[in-house]
Write a protein that holds these residues in place. Structure first.
Motif, PDB file in Angstrom:
ATOM      1  N   ILE A 126     -13.751 -28.438  48.145  1.00  0.00           N
ATOM      2  CA  ILE A 126     -14.034 -29.061  46.849  1.00  0.00           C
ATOM      3  C   ILE A 126     -15.175 -28.300  46.181  1.00  0.00           C
ATOM      4  O   ILE A 126     -16.271 -28.197  46.721  1.00  0.00           O
ATOM      5  CB  ILE A 126     -14.418 -30.545  47.020  1.00  0.00           C
ATOM      6  N   VAL A 127     -14.902 -27.755  45.002  1.00  0.00           N
ATOM      7  CA  VAL A 127     -15.913 -27.007  44.246  1.00  0.00           C
ATOM      8  C   VAL A 127     -16.553 -27.943  43.223  1.00  0.00           C
ATOM      9  O   VAL A 127     -15.857 -28.692  42.519  1.00  0.00           O
ATOM     10  CB  VAL A 127     -15.287 -25.798  43.540  1.00  0.00           C
ATOM     11  N   GLU A 129      -8.643 -29.792  44.860  1.00  0.00           N
ATOM     12  CA  GLU A 129      -7.686 -28.711  45.077  1.00  0.00           C
ATOM     13  C   GLU A 129      -6.568 -28.757  44.025  1.00  0.00           C
ATOM     14  O   GLU A 129      -6.019 -29.812  43.728  1.00  0.00           O
ATOM     15  CB  GLU A 129      -7.074 -28.831  46.480  1.00  0.00           C
ATOM     16  N   GLY A 130      -6.279 -27.615  43.449  1.00  0.00           N
ATOM     17  CA  GLY A 130      -5.238 -27.538  42.435  1.00  0.00           C
ATOM     18  C   GLY A 130      -5.743 -27.744  41.027  1.00  0.00           C
ATOM     19  O   GLY A 130      -4.993 -27.607  40.056  1.00  0.00           O
ATOM     20  N   CYS A 131      -7.026 -28.048  40.892  1.00  0.00           N
ATOM     21  CA  CYS A 131      -7.616 -28.272  39.568  1.00  0.00           C
ATOM     22  C   CYS A 131      -8.733 -27.253  39.370  1.00  0.00           C
ATOM     23  O   CYS A 131      -9.687 -27.190  40.156  1.00  0.00           O
ATOM     24  CB  CYS A 131      -8.154 -29.696  39.460  1.00  0.00           C
ATOM     25  N   VAL A 141     -21.434 -25.324  43.969  1.00  0.00           N
ATOM     26  CA  VAL A 141     -21.660 -25.890  45.289  1.00  0.00           C
ATOM     27  C   VAL A 141     -20.295 -26.304  45.854  1.00  0.00           C
ATOM     28  O   VAL A 141     -19.382 -26.652  45.101  1.00  0.00           O
ATOM     29  CB  VAL A 141     -22.631 -27.096  45.240  1.00  0.00           C
ATOM     30  N   VAL A 142     -20.162 -26.236  47.159  1.00  0.00           N
ATOM     31  CA  VAL A 142     -18.874 -26.516  47.804  1.00  0.00           C
ATOM     32  C   VAL A 142     -19.017 -27.680  48.774  1.00  0.00           C
ATOM     33  O   VAL A 142     -19.975 -27.754  49.540  1.00  0.00           O
ATOM     34  CB  VAL A 142     -18.365 -25.269  48.557  1.00  0.00           C
ATOM     35  N   PHE A 143     -18.041 -28.595  48.728  1.00  0.00           N
ATOM     36  CA  PHE A 143     -17.973 -29.720  49.658  1.00  0.00           C
ATOM     37  C   PHE A 143     -16.651 -29.645  50.430  1.00  0.00           C
ATOM     38  O   PHE A 143     -15.659 -29.070  49.943  1.00  0.00           O
ATOM     39  CB  PHE A 143     -18.047 -31.053  48.910  1.00  0.00           C
ATOM     40  N   LYS A 144     -16.626 -30.235  51.606  1.00  0.00           N
ATOM     41  CA  LYS A 144     -15.413 -30.212  52.421  1.00  0.00           C
ATOM     42  C   LYS A 144     -14.392 -31.231  51.924  1.00  0.00           C
ATOM     43  O   LYS A 144     -13.194 -30.995  52.002  1.00  0.00           O
ATOM     44  CB  LYS A 144     -15.761 -30.479  53.889  1.00  0.00           C
ATOM     45  N   THR A 145     -14.865 -32.372  51.439  1.00  0.00           N
ATOM     46  CA  THR A 145     -13.963 -33.411  50.968  1.00  0.00           C
ATOM     47  C   THR A 145     -14.493 -34.005  49.659  1.00  0.00           C
ATOM     48  O   THR A 145     -15.677 -33.848  49.320  1.00  0.00           O
ATOM     49  CB  THR A 145     -13.827 -34.552  52.005  1.00  0.00           C
ATOM     50  N   LYS A 146     -13.587 -34.675  48.941  1.00  0.00           N
ATOM     51  CA  LYS A 146     -14.019 -35.316  47.698  1.00  0.00           C
ATOM     52  C   LYS A 146     -14.960 -36.485  47.989  1.00  0.00           C
ATOM     53  O   LYS A 146     -15.852 -36.797  47.182  1.00  0.00           O
ATOM     54  CB  LYS A 146     -12.812 -35.788  46.903  1.00  0.00           C
ATOM     55  N   GLU A 147     -14.776 -37.132  49.142  1.00  0.00           N
ATOM     56  CA  GLU A 147     -15.673 -38.223  49.520  1.00  0.00           C
ATOM     57  C   GLU A 147     -17.099 -37.707  49.694  1.00  0.00           C
ATOM     58  O   GLU A 147     -18.073 -38.365  49.296  1.00  0.00           O
ATOM     59  CB  GLU A 147     -15.187 -38.870  50.829  1.00  0.00           C
ATOM     60  N   GLU A 148     -17.201 -36.504  50.266  1.00  0.00           N
ATOM     61  CA  GLU A 148     -18.522 -35.908  50.447  1.00  0.00           C
ATOM     62  C   GLU A 148     -19.160 -35.581  49.097  1.00  0.00           C
ATOM     63  O   GLU A 148     -20.369 -35.788  48.903  1.00  0.00           O
ATOM     64  CB  GLU A 148     -18.375 -34.630  51.290  1.00  0.00           C
ATOM     65  N   ALA A 149     -18.347 -35.106  48.155  1.00  0.00           N
ATOM     66  CA  ALA A 149     -18.850 -34.782  46.815  1.00  0.00           C
ATOM     67  C   ALA A 149     -19.306 -36.040  46.090  1.00  0.00           C
ATOM     68  O   ALA A 149     -20.375 -36.061  45.447  1.00  0.00           O
ATOM     69  CB  ALA A 149     -17.770 -34.065  46.017  1.00  0.00           C
TER      70      ALA A 149
END
Length: 248
Positions: free
Chosen positions: A202-203, A214-216, A228-236
């Motif tokens: 997740i960017v 992803e895909g957007c 910044v990069v996250f592993k999941t949208k929940e983390e973001a």
């Protein structure tokens, strides 16, 4: 007068066919080698080497041998050249030009000898005949490539061919080959999973406080210092970022 039709003699007509099928089946079984590595006897033509021996035992047999690094799959390789290394006892390896050894988890799983012109068995048929007598091998050798012959048994494979001025002899532990193949496939699957996970990162944009799933893709390129990069949208979202409006 119309003659009577005789009933087919099924029992008698099938008997030769059944005998033939049984003979073919027995022949096919006899043409298979069911020997295992553990059943092979020691033979002078193996020069004190044997499949399954440890690296320490090989070092005891040839003190000059040097082992390479062990790779990610537990494999290591080494070789000796009695013809070119004066420190090696040539008398105990008479006829051997080069020998190569492959190890898996510290055990010998592949042994290759390249012989010079002084070795007694100078042709492939002579070598096959001689090694078969020494190791009590069945007569189930098959043609291999142009001039070689190969024997496939329960858990090992032998190949005899001509290299340079003399015959070569190769024996492989087929169980070890399967183990290495399985480890390679497992590594490939692991690498693919990691690559997939990395590609689904997740960017987020620290200045706009939004993230892109992803895909957007962002409508404008995010500056490197704001990216910044996250592993999941929940983390973001936990970090205070919201889904960008242009993302579905």
């Amino acid at each position: 007068m119309i003659g009577r039709c005789r009933k087919p003699m099924r029992g008698k007509s099938l008997a030769p066919l059944l005998i033939l099928l049984c003979a073919v089946s027995v022949c096919a079984q006899e043409n298979k080698c069911s020997l295992k590595l553990s059943e092979l006897p020691d033979a002078p033509e193996l020069f004190g080497f044997r499949m399954g021996m440890s690296a320490v035992q090989l070092k005891q047999r040839v003190p000059q041998v040097f082992f390479g690094r062990v790779d990610d799959f537990g494999m290591s390789k080494t070789s000796i050249s009695p013809d070119f290394d004066p420190q090696i006892d040539k008398a105990s390896l008479a006829g051997i030009r080069t020998a190569s050894f492959d190890f898996l988890d510290g055990r010998l799983t592949s042994l290759w000898f390249g012989f010079d012109g002084s070795f007694g068995w100078k042709t492939v048929p002579d070598f096959v005949s001689g090694i078969s007598r020494s190791l009590n091998l069945p007569d189930t050798w098959k043609p291999w490539k142009l001039r070689g012959q190969q024997l496939n048994c329960a858990d090992f494979q032998m190949t005899v061919s001509i290299v340079a001025e003399g015959p070569s002899f190769h024996i492989i532990d087929k169980t070890a080959e399967l183990t290495v193949t399985a480890r390679r496939e497992a590594k490939e699957e692991q690498d693919a999973a990691v690559e997939e996970a990395e590609s689904s990162e997740i960017v987020a944009d620290t200045r706009a406080r939004v993230y892109y799933q992803e895909g957007c893709t962002p409508t404008q390129e995010i500056r490197e210092k704001d990216r910044v990069v996250f592993k999941t949208k929940e983390e973001a979202e936990k970090a205070g970022y919201k889904l960008a409006k242009n993302c579905p």
